[in-house]
Design a protein around this motif. Sequence first.
Motif, PDB file in Angstrom:
ATOM      1  N   THR A  89     -28.920  53.052  28.261  1.00  0.00           N
ATOM      2  CA  THR A  89     -27.872  53.068  29.274  1.00  0.00           C
ATOM      3  C   THR A  89     -27.827  51.737  30.009  1.00  0.00           C
ATOM      4  O   THR A  89     -26.757  51.148  30.192  1.00  0.00           O
ATOM      5  CB  THR A  89     -28.100  54.226  30.259  1.00  0.00           C
ATOM      6  OG1 THR A  89     -28.094  55.452  29.519  1.00  0.00           O
ATOM      7  CG2 THR A  89     -27.028  54.272  31.327  1.00  0.00           C
ATOM      8  N   LYS A  90     -28.995  51.229  30.402  1.00  0.00           N
ATOM      9  CA  LYS A  90     -29.057  49.971  31.154  1.00  0.00           C
ATOM     10  C   LYS A  90     -28.635  48.765  30.322  1.00  0.00           C
ATOM     11  O   LYS A  90     -28.125  47.799  30.859  1.00  0.00           O
ATOM     12  CB  LYS A  90     -30.481  49.750  31.677  1.00  0.00           C
ATOM     13  CG  LYS A  90     -30.860  50.690  32.787  1.00  0.00           C
ATOM     14  CD  LYS A  90     -32.289  50.474  33.222  1.00  0.00           C
ATOM     15  CE  LYS A  90     -32.710  51.550  34.209  1.00  0.00           C
ATOM     16  NZ  LYS A  90     -34.144  51.552  34.448  1.00  0.00           N
ATOM     17  N   LYS A  91     -28.860  48.807  29.024  1.00  0.00           N
ATOM     18  CA  LYS A  91     -28.566  47.655  28.162  1.00  0.00           C
ATOM     19  C   LYS A  91     -27.176  47.729  27.534  1.00  0.00           C
ATOM     20  O   LYS A  91     -26.863  46.974  26.627  1.00  0.00           O
ATOM     21  CB  LYS A  91     -29.614  47.548  27.040  1.00  0.00           C
ATOM     22  CG  LYS A  91     -31.017  47.321  27.530  1.00  0.00           C
ATOM     23  CD  LYS A  91     -31.171  45.928  28.068  1.00  0.00           C
ATOM     24  CE  LYS A  91     -32.623  45.703  28.470  1.00  0.00           C
ATOM     25  NZ  LYS A  91     -32.939  44.323  28.629  1.00  0.00           N
ATOM     26  N   LYS A 100     -23.093  54.048  24.369  1.00  0.00           N
ATOM     27  CA  LYS A 100     -22.177  54.632  23.379  1.00  0.00           C
ATOM     28  C   LYS A 100     -22.884  54.910  22.049  1.00  0.00           C
ATOM     29  O   LYS A 100     -22.397  55.689  21.247  1.00  0.00           O
ATOM     30  CB  LYS A 100     -20.962  53.735  23.169  1.00  0.00           C
ATOM     31  CG  LYS A 100     -21.263  52.410  22.522  1.00  0.00           C
ATOM     32  CD  LYS A 100     -20.008  51.584  22.382  1.00  0.00           C
ATOM     33  CE  LYS A 100     -20.368  50.265  21.725  1.00  0.00           C
ATOM     34  NZ  LYS A 100     -19.231  49.449  21.475  1.00  0.00           N
ATOM     35  N   LEU A 101     -24.053  54.309  21.825  1.00  0.00           N
ATOM     36  CA  LEU A 101     -24.820  54.580  20.611  1.00  0.00           C
ATOM     37  C   LEU A 101     -25.774  55.757  20.783  1.00  0.00           C
ATOM     38  O   LEU A 101     -26.485  56.114  19.851  1.00  0.00           O
ATOM     39  CB  LEU A 101     -25.611  53.339  20.177  1.00  0.00           C
ATOM     40  CG  LEU A 101     -24.786  52.142  19.723  1.00  0.00           C
ATOM     41  CD1 LEU A 101     -25.703  51.005  19.302  1.00  0.00           C
ATOM     42  CD2 LEU A 101     -23.845  52.520  18.601  1.00  0.00           C
ATOM     43  N   ARG A 102     -25.780  56.385  21.959  1.00  0.00           N
ATOM     44  CA  ARG A 102     -26.682  57.517  22.208  1.00  0.00           C
ATOM     45  C   ARG A 102     -26.480  58.624  21.179  1.00  0.00           C
ATOM     46  O   ARG A 102     -27.423  59.253  20.750  1.00  0.00           O
ATOM     47  CB  ARG A 102     -26.454  58.032  23.635  1.00  0.00           C
ATOM     48  CG  ARG A 102     -27.243  59.266  23.989  1.00  0.00           C
ATOM     49  CD  ARG A 102     -28.752  59.013  23.929  1.00  0.00           C
ATOM     50  NE  ARG A 102     -29.473  60.254  24.001  1.00  0.00           N
ATOM     51  CZ  ARG A 102     -29.958  60.919  22.942  1.00  0.00           C
ATOM     52  NH1 ARG A 102     -29.796  60.468  21.732  1.00  0.00           N
ATOM     53  NH2 ARG A 102     -30.621  62.038  23.102  1.00  0.00           N
ATOM     54  N   LYS A 155     -37.167  59.850  27.083  1.00  0.00           N
ATOM     55  CA  LYS A 155     -36.436  59.607  28.335  1.00  0.00           C
ATOM     56  C   LYS A 155     -36.326  58.112  28.598  1.00  0.00           C
ATOM     57  O   LYS A 155     -35.251  57.617  28.968  1.00  0.00           O
ATOM     58  CB  LYS A 155     -37.160  60.307  29.489  1.00  0.00           C
ATOM     59  CG  LYS A 155     -36.577  60.033  30.859  1.00  0.00           C
ATOM     60  CD  LYS A 155     -35.572  61.089  31.252  1.00  0.00           C
ATOM     61  CE  LYS A 155     -35.124  60.953  32.674  1.00  0.00           C
ATOM     62  NZ  LYS A 155     -34.047  60.018  32.880  1.00  0.00           N
ATOM     63  N   GLY A 156     -37.417  57.385  28.372  1.00  0.00           N
ATOM     64  CA  GLY A 156     -37.407  55.937  28.597  1.00  0.00           C
ATOM     65  C   GLY A 156     -36.407  55.225  27.705  1.00  0.00           C
ATOM     66  O   GLY A 156     -35.691  54.319  28.146  1.00  0.00           O
ATOM     67  N   ALA A 206     -29.983  45.295  18.353  1.00  0.00           N
ATOM     68  CA  ALA A 206     -30.221  45.515  19.785  1.00  0.00           C
ATOM     69  C   ALA A 206     -30.819  46.900  20.025  1.00  0.00           C
ATOM     70  O   ALA A 206     -31.738  47.061  20.834  1.00  0.00           O
ATOM     71  CB  ALA A 206     -28.918  45.347  20.572  1.00  0.00           C
ATOM     72  N   LEU A 207     -30.310  47.900  19.316  1.00  0.00           N
ATOM     73  CA  LEU A 207     -30.833  49.264  19.443  1.00  0.00           C
ATOM     74  C   LEU A 207     -32.294  49.322  19.002  1.00  0.00           C
ATOM     75  O   LEU A 207     -33.142  49.911  19.683  1.00  0.00           O
ATOM     76  CB  LEU A 207     -29.987  50.230  18.614  1.00  0.00           C
ATOM     77  CG  LEU A 207     -30.423  51.689  18.596  1.00  0.00           C
ATOM     78  CD1 LEU A 207     -30.470  52.276  19.997  1.00  0.00           C
ATOM     79  CD2 LEU A 207     -29.487  52.498  17.701  1.00  0.00           C
TER      80      LEU A 207
END
Length: 189
Positions: free
Chosen positions: A16-18, A22-24, A9-10, A62-63
Motif C-alpha cells: 500500500t505504501k509503495k 492495485k497488485l494486492r 500483514k507487513g 518492485a513487488l
Amino acid sequence: RQRFEAIKKGLEDRMTKKGLAKLRKNVRFTETREGLRIDLIDEADFAMFQSGTDQLVPQARALIAEVSQALQTMPNPLIVRGHTDGLPYASGRTMNNWLLSSTRAESTRKALADSGIPNNRFARIEGVADREPFIKNDAYDPRNRRMSIILGWTRGGNNADDADMDAETRAAIKERDDPTRVAKKAAQS
C-alpha cells in the motif's frame, strides 16, 4: 504462525505504501505443509514476465522487492517455484513450459537476492510447468502462471545458526516435530 501472519500483514502494508496496492489481488497467502506460500499470480490484465520469457516486468520486480523486505524478518529457508499455464509452444521451439517455469523461478530467485535475501536462504528453486494449476479446471487460465515463494517452517537441520532463533520459535518447532505427537496425529487421521 503468528510470525507468518505478521509477514503477511507487513507485506500488505508495504504494498500500500509503495503504490502497489492495485497488485494486492495478485498476491495470495496460503499456509501449506511446506510453510507460508506467497503466490504472485498473473491475471488477464497483469503478467509478471514478458510473454514467453523469463524477463520480469518493472511492476513485478518492485513487488518481489517488497516480498524480499518482508521475508528478511525471518531466517527460514525459501523455496521458489515457477508455474506456467497449459498453453503449448509451437513445435520446433527450444523453449517449453518446463524450461520456462524453471528459468522464471531462477529470475525470481535472483530478484529476491538482488533485494537482500542471502543465497544461503534458498533451499530449492523449482519449475513445475503446468503440473500444479491454480485454476484446476482450466489449464489455460492466466492465473495458472505464477511464482510461489514459500517461507519454510524451519531452517532445516540443526545448524549452528539455530542459536539465534528465539526460544518461543524453538519450542514451537520442538512441539511440532515431537515424534509422539506426530505419530498420534497420524494414527488419529
